[in-house]
Motif scaffolding. Structure first.
Motif, mmCIF file in Angstrom:
data_model
loop_
_atom_site.group_PDB
_atom_site.id
_atom_site.type_symbol
_atom_site.label_atom_id
_atom_site.label_comp_id
_atom_site.label_asym_id
_atom_site.label_seq_id
_atom_site.Cartn_x
_atom_site.Cartn_y
_atom_site.Cartn_z
ATOM 1 N N ASN A 196 58.652 -29.259 59.357
ATOM 2 C CA ASN A 196 59.200 -28.558 60.334
ATOM 3 C C ASN A 196 60.484 -28.630 60.697
ATOM 4 O O ASN A 196 60.981 -28.450 61.788
ATOM 5 C CB ASN A 196 58.358 -28.939 61.545
ATOM 6 N N THR A 197 61.233 -28.782 59.352
ATOM 7 C CA THR A 197 62.616 -28.844 59.468
ATOM 8 C C THR A 197 63.348 -28.079 58.776
ATOM 9 O O THR A 197 64.638 -27.657 58.767
ATOM 10 C CB THR A 197 63.266 -30.597 59.368
ATOM 11 N N CYS A 198 62.757 -27.105 57.919
ATOM 12 C CA CYS A 198 63.456 -26.066 57.021
ATOM 13 C C CYS A 198 63.939 -25.056 57.953
ATOM 14 O O CYS A 198 63.545 -24.594 58.748
ATOM 15 C CB CYS A 198 62.272 -25.571 56.161
ATOM 16 N N THR A 199 65.408 -24.982 57.360
ATOM 17 C CA THR A 199 66.135 -24.015 58.200
ATOM 18 C C THR A 199 65.686 -22.604 58.159
ATOM 19 O O THR A 199 66.125 -21.640 58.921
ATOM 20 C CB THR A 199 67.697 -24.180 57.762
ATOM 21 N N PHE A 200 64.896 -22.289 57.087
ATOM 22 C CA PHE A 200 64.565 -20.759 56.813
ATOM 23 C C PHE A 200 63.203 -20.281 57.471
ATOM 24 O O PHE A 200 62.825 -19.375 57.486
ATOM 25 C CB PHE A 200 64.601 -20.509 55.331
ATOM 26 N N CYS A 201 62.454 -21.381 58.130
ATOM 27 C CA CYS A 201 61.031 -21.213 58.465
ATOM 28 C C CYS A 201 60.630 -21.253 59.913
ATOM 29 O O CYS A 201 61.486 -22.470 60.538
ATOM 30 C CB CYS A 201 60.090 -21.973 57.557
ATOM 31 N N ASN A 202 60.199 -20.622 60.445
ATOM 32 C CA ASN A 202 59.306 -20.825 61.934
ATOM 33 C C ASN A 202 58.284 -20.739 61.965
ATOM 34 O O ASN A 202 57.724 -20.616 63.056
ATOM 35 C CB ASN A 202 60.414 -19.506 62.602
ATOM 36 N N MET A 203 57.376 -20.829 60.949
ATOM 37 C CA MET A 203 55.933 -20.833 60.948
ATOM 38 C C MET A 203 55.347 -21.604 61.985
ATOM 39 O O MET A 203 54.352 -21.235 62.313
ATOM 40 C CB MET A 203 55.453 -21.052 59.445
ATOM 41 N N PHE A 204 55.578 -22.758 62.185
ATOM 42 C CA PHE A 204 55.071 -23.665 62.977
ATOM 43 C C PHE A 204 55.868 -24.250 64.049
ATOM 44 O O PHE A 204 55.639 -25.409 64.808
ATOM 45 C CB PHE A 204 54.281 -24.830 62.119
ATOM 46 N N ARG A 205 57.004 -23.632 64.359
ATOM 47 C CA ARG A 205 57.837 -24.072 65.445
ATOM 48 C C ARG A 205 57.172 -24.161 66.786
ATOM 49 O O ARG A 205 57.785 -24.900 67.741
ATOM 50 C CB ARG A 205 59.191 -23.271 65.544
ATOM 51 N N ASP A 206 56.028 -23.458 66.865
ATOM 52 C CA ASP A 206 55.318 -23.710 68.046
ATOM 53 C C ASP A 206 54.393 -24.683 68.545
ATOM 54 O O ASP A 206 53.536 -24.836 69.460
ATOM 55 C CB ASP A 206 54.455 -22.189 68.590
ATOM 56 N N LYS A 207 54.296 -25.693 67.423
ATOM 57 C CA LYS A 207 53.296 -26.499 67.480
ATOM 58 C C LYS A 207 54.056 -28.028 67.071
ATOM 59 O O LYS A 207 54.951 -28.167 66.054
ATOM 60 C CB LYS A 207 52.144 -26.378 66.460
ATOM 61 N N LYS A 208 53.538 -29.278 67.631
ATOM 62 C CA LYS A 208 53.827 -30.342 67.021
ATOM 63 C C LYS A 208 52.725 -31.038 66.141
ATOM 64 O O LYS A 208 51.650 -30.759 66.590
ATOM 65 C CB LYS A 208 53.963 -31.386 67.978
ATOM 66 N N PHE A 209 53.046 -31.504 65.118
ATOM 67 C CA PHE A 209 52.120 -31.882 63.999
ATOM 68 C C PHE A 209 51.007 -32.670 64.337
ATOM 69 O O PHE A 209 51.430 -33.696 64.999
ATOM 70 C CB PHE A 209 52.838 -32.170 62.622
ATOM 71 N N GLN A 210 49.835 -32.519 64.293
ATOM 72 C CA GLN A 210 48.799 -33.369 64.572
ATOM 73 C C GLN A 210 47.570 -33.105 63.886
ATOM 74 O O GLN A 210 47.604 -31.850 63.291
ATOM 75 C CB GLN A 210 48.524 -33.345 66.058
ATOM 76 N N ILE A 211 46.887 -33.872 63.617
ATOM 77 C CA ILE A 211 45.374 -33.817 63.120
ATOM 78 C C ILE A 211 44.496 -33.547 63.853
ATOM 79 O O ILE A 211 44.139 -34.100 64.945
ATOM 80 C CB ILE A 211 44.976 -35.106 62.094
ATOM 81 N N ARG A 212 43.595 -32.491 63.869
ATOM 82 C CA ARG A 212 42.422 -32.129 64.623
ATOM 83 C C ARG A 212 41.499 -33.334 64.508
ATOM 84 O O ARG A 212 41.231 -34.037 63.558
ATOM 85 C CB ARG A 212 41.870 -30.677 64.248
ATOM 86 N N GLU A 213 40.678 -33.304 65.490
ATOM 87 C CA GLU A 213 39.691 -34.151 65.651
ATOM 88 C C GLU A 213 38.510 -34.010 64.587
ATOM 89 O O GLU A 213 38.067 -32.745 64.626
ATOM 90 C CB GLU A 213 38.808 -34.156 66.960
ATOM 91 N N LEU A 214 37.999 -34.924 63.908
ATOM 92 C CA LEU A 214 37.285 -34.769 62.938
ATOM 93 C C LEU A 214 35.972 -34.223 62.909
ATOM 94 O O LEU A 214 35.348 -33.171 62.462
ATOM 95 C CB LEU A 214 36.763 -36.105 61.987
ATOM 96 N N ASP A 215 35.197 -34.721 64.392
ATOM 97 C CA ASP A 215 34.073 -33.764 64.811
ATOM 98 C C ASP A 215 34.142 -31.988 64.950
ATOM 99 O O ASP A 215 33.521 -31.465 64.811
ATOM 100 C CB ASP A 215 33.456 -34.490 66.147
ATOM 101 N N LYS A 226 64.944 -29.356 53.629
ATOM 102 C CA LYS A 226 63.541 -29.573 53.062
ATOM 103 C C LYS A 226 62.968 -30.974 53.341
ATOM 104 O O LYS A 226 61.928 -31.141 53.129
ATOM 105 C CB LYS A 226 63.684 -28.961 51.674
ATOM 106 N N GLY A 227 63.966 -32.016 53.189
ATOM 107 C CA GLY A 227 63.565 -33.303 53.024
ATOM 108 C C GLY A 227 62.726 -33.618 51.483
ATOM 109 O O GLY A 227 61.909 -34.669 51.435
ATOM 110 N N MET A 228 63.215 -32.706 50.485
ATOM 111 C CA MET A 228 62.714 -32.958 49.273
ATOM 112 C C MET A 228 63.931 -32.881 48.122
ATOM 113 O O MET A 228 64.518 -32.097 48.433
ATOM 114 C CB MET A 228 61.422 -31.955 49.005
ATOM 115 N N THR A 229 63.760 -33.662 47.139
ATOM 116 C CA THR A 229 64.473 -33.466 46.064
ATOM 117 C C THR A 229 63.669 -33.039 44.798
ATOM 118 O O THR A 229 62.420 -33.128 44.763
ATOM 119 C CB THR A 229 65.236 -34.800 45.467
ATOM 120 N N ALA A 230 64.559 -32.625 43.678
ATOM 121 C CA ALA A 230 63.919 -32.279 42.458
ATOM 122 C C ALA A 230 62.915 -33.563 41.873
ATOM 123 O O ALA A 230 61.886 -33.209 41.350
ATOM 124 C CB ALA A 230 64.995 -31.908 41.484
ATOM 125 N N ASP A 231 63.422 -34.482 42.188
ATOM 126 C CA ASP A 231 62.922 -35.715 41.601
ATOM 127 C C ASP A 231 61.478 -35.870 42.379
ATOM 128 O O ASP A 231 60.359 -36.484 41.827
ATOM 129 C CB ASP A 231 63.702 -36.994 41.552
#
Length: 291
Positions: A28-47, A143-148
Motif C-alpha cells: 500500500n505504498t506504490c505511488t501509482f496505485c490507489n486500489m486499497f488506500r481506503d483500508k488498513k491491511f488486516q486478515i479477516r476472521e477465519l470463521d 514498490k518495496g521490491m527489487t529485481a532480486d
C-alpha cells in the motif's frame, strides 16, 4: 456473503467467485496505485471466511474458479491459507482453479515446503505485480521490491509448481525512461519465465503520489507512440518460453491475447500497424481510464 470496501480482481478472473480473505494491501505504498488506500491491511476472521465459502455453495451450483481477494493474500500465514483452501475443495469438489494476489516478496518469504503444501491443497496460480525491471523505476514507485526479490520469489513458486502471472506497466518509466524501463523489464521477464504476463498501460489514479508528480511537472507521461514502441520491443525480445499473453487490458491501445509463441508474429504485425496508421501516435498524452 460479505465484502468490505472496494473490491478488485484481475479482469482475467471475471467469471470467478470472489472470497474476501484480507482487507487492503500489505504494501500500500506504490505511488501509482490507489486500489486499497481506503483500508488498513488486516486478515479477516477465519470463521467469517469459511462461512462465506459455505454461503457461496448455496448461491452457485457449479464453481470451477475462485479468486481470493484483497491484495497480497499470500502474506497470510500458511496454516491459515491451508484451512481456507481445504474448505474450498471440500465445499466445491468440482473446483479447477484457485488463485490470489501475491507479491514476489510474499512468495520469497514462504518456504518451498509451504508453497508446495499450498499447491497440494488446491492453489493453482498467483497474480504478481512486477511493474518494472528497471531499478530506478522500482525505487521511484516505492514498490518495496527489487529485481532480486522477484527472482527469488519466482524461483520458489516454480519449485513448488505454482503458476505465476506477472503484470507490468507500459509507460511506468515516463517519457524520459521509456526505453530503459522496457529493456530492463523485458530482460527480467526473460529471466523469470512466468507462465503468463499481463502488460497494461499506465493510468493515473486519482489522489496518488504519481498524479501529483504529473501535476507538478516532475513526471512526464510517456506518449502513445512510446507506449506502442515499448510493446513492440517487448514482443520482439521476449524469449521462447511458454507464456500466455494477456495484453487485452482496457487501457491498452491494441488489446490482444493468446499464446505468446503461437501468436507473437500476429501481435507484432498488429503493433507495427498501429504505429504506422493510428492517429493516436501523433498525440503527446495518452488517454487512459482509472481502474
Amino acid at each position: 456473503m460479505r465484502f468490505e470496501g472496494k473490491v478488485y480482481r484481475p479482469w482475467i478472473e471475471a467469471n470467478s467467485v470472489l472470497i474476501q480473505t484480507t482487507l487492503g494491501c500489505s504494501i500500500n505504498t506504490c505511488t501509482f496505485c490507489n486500489m486499497f488506500r481506503d483500508k488498513k491491511f488486516q486478515i479477516r476472521e477465519l470463521d467469517d471466511i469459511l462461512k462465506d465459502i459455505e454461503d457461496s455453495r448455496r448461491h452457485y451450483r457449479h464453481v470451477e474458479s475462485i479468486f481470493l481477494v484483497d491484495g497480497n493474500v499470500m502474506a497470510v500465514r500458511t496454516e491459515f491459507l491451508l484451512t481456507i483452501l481445504n474448505k474450498i475443495t471440500q465445499i466445491f469438489p468440482e473446483i479447477e482453479n484457485i488463485s490470489l494476489y501475491a507479491g514476489f516478496n510474499d512468495l520469497r518469504r514462504k518456504s518451498v515446503a509451504d508453497l508446495k503444501a499450498l499447491k497440494a491443497a488446491g492453489l493453482t496460480m498467483v497474480y504478481t505485480g512486477l511493474e518494472s525491471g528497471d531499478p530506478l523505476v522500482l525505487e521511484h514507485i516505492q514498490k518495496g521490491m527489487t529485481a532480486d526479490h522477484a527472482r527469488e520469489g519466482m524461483a520458489r513458486a516454480k519449485a513448488a509448481g505454482i503458476r505465476v502471472l506477472a503484470s507490468f506497466i507500459f509507460g511506468l518509466g515516463g517519457k524520459e525512461r521509456s526505453r530503459a524501463h522496457i529493456e530492463a523489464t523485458t530482460a527480467l521477464v526473460n529471466e523469470l519465465e512466468p507462465e503468463a504476463i499481463a502488460p497494461m498501460v499506465l493510468a493515473l489514479q486519482p489522489g496518488t503520489e504519481l498524479e501529483q508528480e504529473v501535476a507538478r511537472g516532475e513526471f512526464t507521461l510517456a506518449t502513445p507512440l512510446q507506449v506502442l514502441e515499448e510493446e513492440k520491443y517487448l514482443l520482439e525480445n521476449l524469449g521462447e518460453f511458454d507464456c500466455y499473453y494477456w495484453g487485452d487490458h482496457g487501457n491498452n491501445i491494441a488489446p490482444m491475447r493468446g499464446s505468446l509463441q503461437q501468436w507473437r508474429g500476429q501481435f507484432l504485425r498488429r503493433i507495427e500497424h498501429e504505429i504506422a496508421t493510428n492517429p493516436i501516435t501523433k498525440e503527446n498524452i495518452i488517454q487512459t481510464f482509472a481502474w
